[in-house]
Scaffold this motif. Structure first.
Motif, short mmCIF file in Angstrom:
data_model
loop_
_atom_site.label_atom_id
_atom_site.label_comp_id
_atom_site.label_asym_id
_atom_site.label_seq_id
_atom_site.Cartn_x
_atom_site.Cartn_y
_atom_site.Cartn_z
N UNK A 35 16.04 -87.13 -22.57
CA UNK A 35 15.76 -88.56 -22.72
C UNK A 35 14.29 -88.84 -22.41
N UNK A 36 13.60 -89.45 -23.34
CA UNK A 36 12.17 -89.72 -23.20
C UNK A 36 12.00 -91.20 -22.88
N UNK A 37 11.40 -91.48 -21.73
CA UNK A 37 11.29 -92.85 -21.24
C UNK A 37 9.87 -93.38 -21.39
N UNK A 38 9.78 -94.62 -21.82
CA UNK A 38 8.51 -95.34 -21.81
C UNK A 38 8.55 -96.28 -20.61
N UNK A 39 7.69 -96.04 -19.67
CA UNK A 39 7.61 -96.90 -18.49
C UNK A 39 6.47 -97.88 -18.69
N UNK A 40 6.70 -99.11 -18.30
CA UNK A 40 5.70 -100.16 -18.47
C UNK A 40 5.18 -100.58 -17.10
N UNK A 41 3.86 -100.79 -17.02
CA UNK A 41 3.25 -101.20 -15.77
C UNK A 41 3.57 -102.67 -15.49
N UNK A 42 3.36 -103.06 -14.25
CA UNK A 42 3.57 -104.46 -13.89
C UNK A 42 2.64 -105.37 -14.68
N UNK A 61 3.62 -109.28 -21.30
CA UNK A 61 4.70 -109.36 -22.27
C UNK A 61 6.04 -109.26 -21.53
N UNK A 62 6.59 -110.39 -21.11
CA UNK A 62 7.84 -110.37 -20.33
C UNK A 62 9.03 -109.73 -21.06
N UNK A 63 8.96 -109.59 -22.37
CA UNK A 63 10.05 -108.96 -23.12
C UNK A 63 10.21 -107.48 -22.76
N UNK A 64 9.18 -106.88 -22.17
CA UNK A 64 9.25 -105.47 -21.78
C UNK A 64 10.09 -105.25 -20.53
N UNK A 65 10.33 -106.30 -19.76
CA UNK A 65 11.09 -106.16 -18.53
C UNK A 65 12.52 -105.72 -18.84
N UNK A 66 12.96 -104.66 -18.19
CA UNK A 66 14.31 -104.15 -18.38
C UNK A 66 14.46 -103.17 -19.54
N UNK A 67 13.40 -102.95 -20.31
CA UNK A 67 13.49 -102.01 -21.44
C UNK A 67 13.74 -100.58 -20.97
N UNK A 68 13.18 -100.21 -19.81
CA UNK A 68 13.40 -98.85 -19.31
C UNK A 68 14.86 -98.63 -18.92
N UNK A 69 15.50 -99.65 -18.37
CA UNK A 69 16.92 -99.54 -18.02
C UNK A 69 17.77 -99.45 -19.29
N UNK A 70 17.43 -100.25 -20.30
CA UNK A 70 18.15 -100.18 -21.57
C UNK A 70 18.02 -98.80 -22.20
N UNK A 71 16.82 -98.24 -22.15
CA UNK A 71 16.59 -96.91 -22.70
C UNK A 71 17.38 -95.85 -21.93
N UNK A 72 17.44 -95.98 -20.62
CA UNK A 72 18.20 -95.02 -19.81
C UNK A 72 19.68 -95.09 -20.14
N UNK A 73 20.21 -96.29 -20.30
CA UNK A 73 21.62 -96.45 -20.66
C UNK A 73 21.91 -95.87 -22.03
N UNK A 74 21.00 -96.09 -22.99
CA UNK A 74 21.17 -95.56 -24.34
C UNK A 74 21.16 -94.03 -24.31
N UNK A 75 20.23 -93.46 -23.55
CA UNK A 75 20.13 -92.00 -23.46
C UNK A 75 21.39 -91.41 -22.82
N UNK A 76 21.89 -92.06 -21.78
CA UNK A 76 23.12 -91.57 -21.13
C UNK A 76 24.30 -91.63 -22.07
N UNK A 77 24.38 -92.68 -22.88
CA UNK A 77 25.47 -92.80 -23.84
C UNK A 77 25.39 -91.68 -24.87
N UNK A 78 24.19 -91.33 -25.32
CA UNK A 78 24.03 -90.26 -26.29
C UNK A 78 24.39 -88.90 -25.71
N UNK A 79 24.10 -88.71 -24.45
CA UNK A 79 24.33 -87.40 -23.81
C UNK A 79 25.73 -87.25 -23.24
N UNK A 80 26.50 -88.31 -23.23
CA UNK A 80 27.82 -88.30 -22.59
C UNK A 80 28.73 -87.21 -23.16
N UNK A 81 28.67 -86.94 -24.43
CA UNK A 81 29.57 -85.97 -25.05
C UNK A 81 28.96 -84.59 -25.20
#
Length: 85
Positions: free
Chosen positions: A51-58, A64-84
């Motif tokens: 899983x390749x993560x893009x981390x955003x600085x404060x 760009x407040x839309x970036x807040x929480x994107x890293x958590x969304x990406x982590x959840x997506x990666x975990x879902x892909x790797x689950x099987x």
């Protein structure tokens, strides 16, 4: 399995891979997006489904407040892909 590491050095991941070689399936680590540009290593991360993560600085989140929480969304997506796997 979920392995957690404080990641104090580059050796941490190699040691975990070595120790778990015959006991666990291929261990995948969340990696920084910037590492994909390192020749061979970046390609290996990509092709082994790390899983390749893009981390955003404060500062970036403040601009760009839309970036807040994107890293958590990406982590959840990666975990879902790797689950099987």
């Amino acid at each position: 399995y979920l392995l957690m590491s404080n990641h104090q050095s580059w050796v941490d991941t190699s040691i975990v891979q070595y120790i778990s070689e015959n006991r666990l399936p291929l261990t995948r680590f969340f990696t920084k997006f910037e590492l994909i540009y390192i020749p061979v290593i970046g390609q290996a991360f990509y092709f082994l489904d790390f899983p390749i993560m893009r981390r955003h600085s404060k500062e970036a989140i403040a601009k760009n407040p839309a970036l807040q929480g994107k890293d958590i969304e990406e982590a959840k997506r990666a975990c879902a892909l790797l689950k099987d796997k």
